[in-house]
Motif scaffolding. Structure first.
Motif, PDB file in Angstrom:
ATOM      1  N   LYS A 361       1.121  -1.237  -0.629  1.00 54.67           N
ATOM      2  CA  LYS A 361      -0.355  -0.066   0.038  1.00 54.67           C
ATOM      3  C   LYS A 361       0.976   1.280  -0.158  1.00 54.67           C
ATOM      4  CE  LYS A 361      -4.680  -0.308   1.016  1.00 54.67           C
ATOM      5  NZ  LYS A 361      -5.550  -0.148   2.748  1.00 54.67           N
ATOM      6  N   ARG A 363       1.792   5.588  -0.392  1.00 59.97           N
ATOM      7  CA  ARG A 363       0.073   7.163   0.182  1.00 59.97           C
ATOM      8  C   ARG A 363       1.830   7.602  -0.784  1.00 59.97           C
ATOM      9  NH1 ARG A 363      -0.933   7.354   5.766  1.00 59.97           N
ATOM     10  NH2 ARG A 363       0.684   7.276   6.097  1.00 59.97           N
ATOM     11  N   GLN A 440      -5.024   8.763  -9.823  1.00 57.33           N
ATOM     12  CA  GLN A 440      -4.717   7.012  -8.380  1.00 57.33           C
ATOM     13  C   GLN A 440      -4.075   8.297  -7.361  1.00 57.33           C
ATOM     14  OE1 GLN A 440      -5.208   3.888 -10.390  1.00 57.33           O
ATOM     15  NE2 GLN A 440      -6.230   3.263  -8.960  1.00 57.33           N
ATOM     16  N   ILE A 441      -3.319   7.733  -7.525  1.00 56.04           N
ATOM     17  CA  ILE A 441      -2.646   7.940  -6.265  1.00 56.04           C
ATOM     18  C   ILE A 441      -2.529   8.868  -5.768  1.00 56.04           C
ATOM     19  CG2 ILE A 441       0.332   8.059  -5.573  1.00 56.04           C
ATOM     20  CD1 ILE A 441       0.810   6.247  -8.176  1.00 56.04           C
ATOM     21  N   SER A 443      -5.005  11.416  -5.875  1.00 50.78           N
ATOM     22  CA  SER A 443      -5.992  11.231  -4.977  1.00 50.78           C
ATOM     23  C   SER A 443      -6.122  11.455  -3.930  1.00 50.78           C
ATOM     24  CB  SER A 443      -7.008  10.354  -4.989  1.00 50.78           C
ATOM     25  OG  SER A 443      -7.032   9.127  -4.713  1.00 50.78           O
ATOM     26  N   ASN A 445      -5.311   9.300  -1.201  1.00 47.69           N
ATOM     27  CA  ASN A 445      -5.626   7.636  -0.465  1.00 47.69           C
ATOM     28  C   ASN A 445      -4.123   6.888  -0.127  1.00 47.69           C
ATOM     29  OD1 ASN A 445      -8.200   8.796   1.274  1.00 47.69           O
ATOM     30  ND2 ASN A 445      -8.909   8.658  -1.223  1.00 47.69           N
ATOM     31  N   VAL A 447      -3.098   3.962  -1.845  1.00 52.12           N
ATOM     32  CA  VAL A 447      -3.831   2.643  -2.934  1.00 52.12           C
ATOM     33  C   VAL A 447      -3.048   1.774  -2.289  1.00 52.12           C
ATOM     34  CG1 VAL A 447      -2.647   4.097  -4.621  1.00 52.12           C
ATOM     35  CG2 VAL A 447      -4.544   2.934  -5.000  1.00 52.12           C
ATOM     36  N   CYS A 448      -3.451   0.597  -3.562  1.00 52.47           N
ATOM     37  CA  CYS A 448      -2.465  -0.871  -3.554  1.00 52.47           C
ATOM     38  C   CYS A 448      -1.768  -0.798  -4.568  1.00 52.47           C
ATOM     39  CB  CYS A 448      -3.319  -2.029  -2.837  1.00 52.47           C
ATOM     40  SG  CYS A 448      -2.531  -3.293  -3.125  1.00 52.47           S
ATOM     41  N   GLU A 451      -4.087  -2.007  -7.439  1.00 54.63           N
ATOM     42  CA  GLU A 451      -5.097  -1.807  -7.893  1.00 54.63           C
ATOM     43  C   GLU A 451      -5.042  -0.999  -8.371  1.00 54.63           C
ATOM     44  OE1 GLU A 451      -6.607  -0.517  -4.047  1.00 54.63           O
ATOM     45  OE2 GLU A 451      -7.091  -2.749  -3.979  1.00 54.63           O
ATOM     46  N   LEU A 452      -3.397  -0.246  -8.567  1.00 55.47           N
ATOM     47  CA  LEU A 452      -3.073   1.241 -10.042  1.00 55.47           C
ATOM     48  C   LEU A 452      -3.701   0.440 -11.571  1.00 55.47           C
ATOM     49  CD1 LEU A 452       0.500   1.990  -9.125  1.00 55.47           C
ATOM     50  CD2 LEU A 452      -1.611   2.876  -8.423  1.00 55.47           C
ATOM     51  N   LYS A 460       3.144  -1.861 -12.644  1.00 55.39           N
ATOM     52  CA  LYS A 460       2.043  -1.265 -11.665  1.00 55.39           C
ATOM     53  C   LYS A 460       3.040  -1.097 -10.891  1.00 55.39           C
ATOM     54  CE  LYS A 460      -1.911  -3.046 -12.281  1.00 55.39           C
ATOM     55  NZ  LYS A 460      -3.004  -4.304 -11.756  1.00 55.39           N
TER      56      LYS A 460
END
Length: 476
Positions: A361, A363, A440-441, A443, A445, A447-448, A451-452, A460
């Protein structure tokens, strides 16, 4: 002694209802600046005025005067910069023009008293004491970490460069003639007192600095005296002049300025070229030839209808586009902004801890100091731009050198510097297919990596590793 707009007995009175004075009693005095976030910093800066009130009633509209009468805040303001700091700073090799201007308002005009080369403290003191000259100190945050922290947080808050100048003016003197600026201005009174007069703008939200004559500006709309701990805001274009009253040995204030060349007009100039370039790839109407000899004509009214039609097609494109490609504004902001003021947290500048794996995960770090951008001159690629600073270069020496570069130098008085404009953009470049994963990154939050939004696990992991190497993410 500068001509006054009213009697001294009336200096503390407002002459216009638009300038609100916020009296703050000791029981509800604002705390010293909060650095928890850009939002909290700005809240503490304009306290007790609420942010929503400020932007609804004052921002780009009218002046705001906050008189606080708070000893704690006055003491904090004085720690930002003092006249007594000059002796030590002069020993560090200050230069006239680049670091310091010596000036005085004489018969409604600015008279510059700069010498050549390096600043000598004894000569500076002589000009201040005997010639009653104002000392204008450019970008004091280069030497004052607390000011660096304030401006860095404000740049995060506004998404615009934030500059500053300190003005030290002896009693009975005025440094600058009536003028207006092309920046939003926040004045913090640090030492002594300053008598201010504001006038109705002749150019609303002006795009350039200009001096105005006394016979053109009329009577002041606002007149007051700032004391330590007080704050004054006024929009770009507001005509103003200020002097140190007799009986006050000197005044020191810092002018914090922002939103230079940051209007919708500037944004259109920046993004329209990329919009036209991209639209022309898909719309044959933009690829058809202009009429023969159009460039040779003085009057092109006959082509106005066609041009209007093409602009409407561009407007339709904007409504359906996901990205507007910035040519220069993003790069200029990133390249010239202040890097994070980390204090003792220097470990954040060096990659460490666990390497990001597919099941990690991650951040984002330094979200406010890196920008994801798709530029017109990039073919099918996206960039993550970072400021040229030790946060990514890792060298204390580079930070020291960077501090000597101009940062919004002289935005108030037509002394803008072009230093640093040739710097190379710092950052990473990825295929355009990485844009959604970067969003995504960004944002904010956690993220795993798995999940990218990328096709392969290898892509990824490589994306995460690239950002981790540049200290832009942490593994949690």
């Amino acid at each position: 002694m500068p001509k006054k707009g009213g009697k001294h007995a009336e200096m503390g009175k407002e002459t216009h209802a638009q300038c609100k004075r916020a009296k703050v009693e000791a029981a509800c005095s604002p705390s010293v600046m909060s650095f928890e976030s850009p939002d909290s910093l700005f809240r503490s800066l304009i306290s007790p005025i609420k942010q929503e009130v400020f932007f609804r009633e004052y921002w780009e509209q009218k002046p705001l005067l906050v008189q606080r009468n708070d000893p704690q805040l006055a003491a904090y303001y004085q720690s930002l910069f003092q006249l007594s700091d000059l002796k030590e700073l002069c020993s560090q090799g200050l230069c006239y023009g680049r670091d310091v201007n010596i000036c005085r308002c004489v018969n409604g005009k600015k008279k510059v008293l700069n010498k050549e080369g390096r600043v000598n403290y004894m000569q500076l003191k002589k000009d201040f004491d005997q010639k009653k000259a104002t000392i204008q100190f450019h970008q004091p945050q280069r030497f004052k970490e607390e000011l660096w922290k304030i401006q860095e947080k404000l740049e995060c808050y506004f998404g615009s460069l934030v500059g500053s100048n300190v003005y030290m003016t002896p009693q009975g003197s005025q440094g600058l003639p009536p003028h207006y600026d092309d920046v939003e201005v926040f004045i913090l009174q640090l030492e002594g007192e300053k008598h201010w007069r504001l006038y109705k703008p002749t150019v609303h939200l002006a795009r350039e600095y200009n001096v105005e004559s006394e016979d053109r500006i009329g009577n002041p709309t606002h007149e007051f005296v700032l004391k330590p701990g007080d704050l004054l805001y006024f929009p770009r274009g507001t005509i103003h002049q200020a002097d140190t009253p007799l009986g006050i040995s000197y005044s020191t204030h810092v002018t914090i300025s922002t939103y230079q060349n940051n209007s919708w007009g500037d944004f259109l100039l920046d993004t329209i070229p990329g919009l036209v370039f991209e639209t022309a790839k898909e719309d044959v109407a933009l690829r058809t030839s202009i009429p023969r000899q159009l460039l040779m004509q003085v009057d092109i009214a006959t082509s106005a209808e066609k041009l209007s039609s093409l602009l409407r097609r561009l407007a339709d494109r904007v409504e359906n586009t996901r990205e507007l490609r910035s040519s220069d504004m993003k790069k200029d902001f990133i390249m010239n902004r202040l890097p994070p003021c980390l204090g003792c947290d220097v470990d954040l500048l060096t990659p460490g801890g666990k390497l990001p794996k597919i099941d990690s995960k991650i951040r984002l770090q330094f979200r406010d100091h890196a920008v994801v951008t798709v530029e017109p001159d990039q073919e099918n690629s996206v960039s993550v731009l970072t400021p040229p600073s030790p946060a990514w270069a890792g060298s204390a020496g580079e930070r020291e050198a960077w501090e000597l570069e101009a940062h919004m130098m002289g935005t108030e008085d037509d002394t803008a510097s072009d230093e640093g404009t040739s710097q190379q953009t710092h950052g990473l470049r990825f295929p355009l297919s990485h844009l959604d994963a970067l969003k995504q990154i960004w944002s904010g939050n956690a993220v795993c990596v798995q999940e990218l939004k990328l096709i392969s696990d290898e892509e990824k992991e490589n994306l995460a590793l690239s950002l981790w190497t540049e200290c832009l993410i942490e593994v949690i």
